[in-house]
Write an enzyme that holds these catalytic residues in place. Structure first.
Site, short mmCIF file in Angstrom:
data_model
loop_
_atom_site.label_atom_id
_atom_site.label_comp_id
_atom_site.label_asym_id
_atom_site.label_seq_id
_atom_site.Cartn_x
_atom_site.Cartn_y
_atom_site.Cartn_z
N HIS A 155 23.65 2.37 -38.52
CA HIS A 155 23.45 3.57 -39.34
C HIS A 155 24.64 3.86 -40.24
O HIS A 155 25.79 3.74 -39.86
CB HIS A 155 23.03 4.77 -38.50
CG HIS A 155 24.05 5.32 -37.55
ND1 HIS A 155 24.93 6.32 -37.90
CD2 HIS A 155 24.29 5.05 -36.26
CE1 HIS A 155 25.67 6.63 -36.85
NE2 HIS A 155 25.32 5.87 -35.85
N GLU B 212 20.79 8.88 -38.54
CA GLU B 212 20.75 8.57 -37.11
C GLU B 212 21.31 9.74 -36.31
O GLU B 212 20.80 10.10 -35.26
CB GLU B 212 21.56 7.29 -36.83
CG GLU B 212 21.38 6.73 -35.41
CD GLU B 212 22.38 7.26 -34.39
OE1 GLU B 212 22.25 6.92 -33.21
OE2 GLU B 212 23.29 8.04 -34.76
N GLU B 213 22.37 10.33 -36.82
CA GLU B 213 23.08 11.38 -36.06
C GLU B 213 22.27 12.65 -35.91
O GLU B 213 22.62 13.53 -35.13
CB GLU B 213 24.42 11.70 -36.75
CG GLU B 213 25.42 10.53 -36.79
CD GLU B 213 26.00 10.18 -35.42
OE1 GLU B 213 25.64 10.83 -34.42
OE2 GLU B 213 26.82 9.24 -35.34
N HIS C 77 33.00 10.53 -32.09
CA HIS C 77 32.71 11.81 -32.77
C HIS C 77 33.97 12.65 -33.02
O HIS C 77 33.88 13.83 -33.33
CB HIS C 77 31.63 12.62 -32.05
CG HIS C 77 30.25 12.08 -32.28
ND1 HIS C 77 29.10 12.81 -32.10
CD2 HIS C 77 29.83 10.87 -32.71
CE1 HIS C 77 28.04 12.07 -32.39
NE2 HIS C 77 28.46 10.86 -32.76
N ASP D 67 25.63 -0.47 -32.70
CA ASP D 67 26.20 0.87 -32.73
C ASP D 67 27.37 0.94 -31.75
O ASP D 67 27.61 0.00 -30.99
CB ASP D 67 25.11 1.90 -32.37
CG ASP D 67 25.38 3.28 -32.98
OD1 ASP D 67 26.54 3.60 -33.30
OD2 ASP D 67 24.40 4.03 -33.15
N ASP E 277 31.78 5.22 -35.98
CA ASP E 277 30.38 5.47 -35.63
C ASP E 277 29.63 5.83 -36.90
O ASP E 277 29.68 6.96 -37.35
CB ASP E 277 30.34 6.61 -34.61
CG ASP E 277 28.94 6.99 -34.17
OD1 ASP E 277 27.98 6.33 -34.59
OD2 ASP E 277 28.82 7.96 -33.42
#
Lengths: 333, 390
Positions: free
Chosen positions: A64, A196-197, A305, A219, A166
């Site tokens: 992603h 995606e998130e 994150h 990922d 990410d």
């Protein structure tokens, strides 16, 4: 490959605002694929055809492009911006960070006075873009504008750190594999997905259109190797992680076994991964139409994150080799 | 039954006496296999319950289901995620193509998965699909490593437990599996990601009650089997897709893909619901052996519900009404929104101690549910399906 990683992670692209990162990825991957198109939601679909034209499997790879971020919801009289999160971003980690908008405008995340640190929530935070008042702020940004972390890539030697590893690191693994893959017996769809998130949304629609025989997400995954962290068997430097299960997917046993077999055959370091919370694009792909056998290659990553996501360069290279090894061979499932 | 709950309201069904359903009474000649050759439904449930098939790893159970369905269906196939789909064709209808009815009972079970093989050979684990961690200490397990290995879930002796610890329920992080192996042996035979099933014999209690693991939802698969047995004695024009679904416990996943593949005109899920037991409010449970539950609510097409309850009334099959105001947490929830939408019904077998290895139900409820389902299928024709349009 480090130059490629640096370019991808430093490019702007919160979920729903993937224009800039898509353009960068298209430039990077275009020389190594036979065709490339963009679907209505913004997924970039790049295809490398089977060398012989038939007999191979249609494999969808998904990494992603989007990253987590924030979105402006209100601008007050003094020019401060209130905002909400895009994807799994936390107020604790945003505090004191700088964020950047699509046009390069930079803002600082400030906080109201708190009696107790536990009171820290999004509604206590604001963004200061250096505006003197509302009029000046409104000239620079608008309601609904998105921003991402403002951080650069740093090469720590064996380990690399940046915002948006990410999942730009997954995108980089795919591009590198496309580059190194001279010929393949399969139809390989390199899909760089959007959103995606915020719920695996790009993978859902792109998988419907591609209609693959096999789905593989690339990922990041957590590690269990930091002081007093949650226990988990995956560690940085332990090789490519082959997913067994997460919240979105029980990897198809045959896809999982195929990955491990390729790793053993090609002598690629690998580790099995059981992730107790979190999901990837494979969660959406495997439920497409009447079902798609799917799995995930994970890049072990610390501090996911946060603005400082850390990966091991050896693991990254192991993931490239594993991906290449899988799509470069005839597959019988 | 998945994460969401079905709330049950005890209710009675008005019985209007024998209805106008001549077709139903008109049972065909018993062309079924000799009773001796048939696998009795209870034996089938026993075999399913003692088998192994954690969500995503339903292979062995799928093979068992395919074998059991085979004498009663025209074909059996597995889809890409492993859903076992048996097709029993109906008699050729006079008015066009046959109606397709999909039955869904999930064959996966909750279980455990290895997260770490420790230096001394003990295994750490987490759960797949919602095992109640309070029920894990001192259980026997089978670890599906390079080969199947017997194990036990170890617990600290009470003598060595501090008063503080003693007051708290054990969490799965505190537990470990002992295989009797040394660290080196364990690492050779077991990997992170290997699946673990609880080990529990199927036990017959009194009054037709049975106890065991994985009745959620192999009881539903047994109901489908019973319905197939009953259909041997009935005329039906509908094509029946008997689907034992995978991965319900991890998110209704098998129902999503199998419903897409089958493209049914209507679907009925068969799952378990909360049976009465001490400590649980009466209004959230249904008594055992008083007939299956038939769900009503947003997940259920009113006319499918109405047909099920009407047929039960006409045929003297006792049932209970389950009011499900929102998500039912069953395969019916996934089937309903497949493609352009599927009218859906839901039958629930009352079950005590759900998501433990001593799930308890009444065989009578399974028999009744199977008969109700068969009679319902026999009643379904093109006109009924057309009547489901809004």
């Amino acid at each position: 490959m480090k130059e490629l990683i640096k370019r991808l992670v430093e490019t702007y692209g919160p979920s729903g605002s993937e224009d800039q990162i898509r353009k960068a990825i298209l430039e990077e991957v275009r020389p190594y694929v036979d065709e490339a198109r963009v679907d209505p939601l913004g997924n970039l679909i790049a295809v490398k055809h089977a060398a012989k034209g038939n007999g191979g499997k249609k494999i969808m790879l998904a990494g992603h492009m989007d990253e987590i971020g924030v979105m402006v919801t209100h601008i007050d009289e003094k020019g401060f911006l209130r905002f909400g999160g895009i994807g799994g971003i936390s107020p604790q980690i945003l505090l004191g960070e700088r964020v950047v908008f699509a046009d390069g405008t930079v803002g600082i995340v400030g906080v109201e006075r708190l009696d107790d640190p536990k009171d820290l929530r999004f509604d206590k935070l604001f963004i200061d873009i250096g505006a003197k008042d509302k009029a000046q702020a409104e000239k620079a940004v608008g309601i609904g504008w998105s921003a991402g972390y403002y951080r650069t890539f740093d090469d720590l030697g064996d380990r690399l750190v940046s915002k948006a590893m990410d999942d730009r690191i997954g995108c980089a693994v795919m591009i590198q594999a496309a580059k190194e893959l001279k010929k393949t017996p399969n139809e390989v769809y390199f899909v760089f997905t959007v959103q995606e998130e915020v719920g695996l949304r790009g993978a859902r629609t792109s998988a419907f259109a591609v209609d693959p025989d096999i789905g593989i997400a690339i990922d990041v995954t957590r590690t269990g190797d930091t002081p007093k962290g949650l226990p988990m068997a995956v560690e940085l430097g332990g090789g490519a992680a082959i997913k067994v299960k997460d919240s979105s997917l029980v990897a198809h046993p045959k896809v999982k076994d195929l990955m491990a077999e390729v790793a053993r055959t090609d002598k690629i370091p690998y580790q099995f991964e059981v992730l107790e919370a979190g999901g990837t694009d494979a969660g959406a792909i495997h439920l497409t139409k009447a079902g798609v056998p799917s799995g995930t290659i994970s890049i072990p990553t610390r501090y996911i994150h946060t603005p400082s996501e850390v990966v091991d360069y050896g693991d990254v290279q192991a993931c490239v080799r594993l991906l290449k090894g899988i799509v470069g061979r005839p597959i019988g499932l | 039954m998945g994460e969401n709950v079905i709330r049950v309201c005890p209710g009675t069904v008005r019985v209007d006496g024998p209805g106008q359903w001549g077709r139903l009474a008109e049972e065909g000649p018993d062309t079924a296999l000799d009773t001796a050759e048939r696998l009795e439904t209870k034996s089938f449930l026993k075999a399913l319950s003692e088998g192994s098939g954690v969500s995503g790893y339903e292979g062995p159970i799928g093979a068992m289901v395919a074998e059991a369905f085979r004498p009663f269906v025209d074909e059996v196939r597995f889809d890409k995620l492993g859903n076992c789909i048996g097709l029993r064709r109906g008699e050729k209808p006079k008015d066009g193509p046959p109606v397709k009815v999909m039955l869904a009972g999930h064959m996966d079970e909750i279980g455990l998965i290895v997260t770490k093989v420790e230096e001394r050979g003990f295994l750490r684990f987490t759960d797949v699909g919602g095992v109640d961690q309070r029920t894990l200490p001192a259980q026997e397990v089978v670890v599906h490593g390079r080969k199947d290995l017997p194990g036990v879930i170890g617990v600290k002796p009470p003598h060595l437990v501090s008063p503080d610890e003693a007051a708290k329920a054990l969490k799965k992080e505190d537990l470990y599996i002992d295989l009797g192996l040394t660290g080196a042996e364990a690492k050779k035979l077991v990997n992170v990601g290997d699946l673990i099933t609880l080990r529990r014999d199927f036990t017959e209690l009194k009054n037709g009650l049975v106890a065991g693991k994985a009745f959620d939802d192999r009881a539903g698969v047994a109901v489908i089997y019973e319905a197939l047995l009953q259909l041997e004695k009935l005329h039906h024009t509908a094509d029946v897709y008997a689907v034992a679904t995978v991965q319900e416990e991890t998110g209704l996943r098998g129902a999503i893909t199998s419903a897409y593949g089958v493209v049914p005109d209507l679907g009925v899920a068969i799952d378990v619901s909360f049976g009465d037991q001490p400590g649980v409010p009466e209004h959230q449970t249904a008594p055992l052996d008083k007939g299956p539950g038939v769900a009503v609510g947003g997940n259920i097409h009113p006319k499918v519900y109405e047909a099920l309850t009407r047929i039960a009334g006409e045929q003297g099959i006792s049932l209970q009404i389950e009011a499900s105001p929102g998500a039912t947490g069953t395969d019916a929830w996934a089937m309903q929104v497949s493609r352009a939408g599927v009218p859906t019904g839901l039958i629930g077998i009352p079950l005590r101690s759900m998501h433990t290895s001593v799930e308890t139900l009444a065989m009578g409820d399974i028999k009744k549910a199977g008969r109700l389902l068969a009679l319902f299928i026999a009643s379904v024709d093109r006109a009924f399906v057309e009547g489901l349009r809004w």
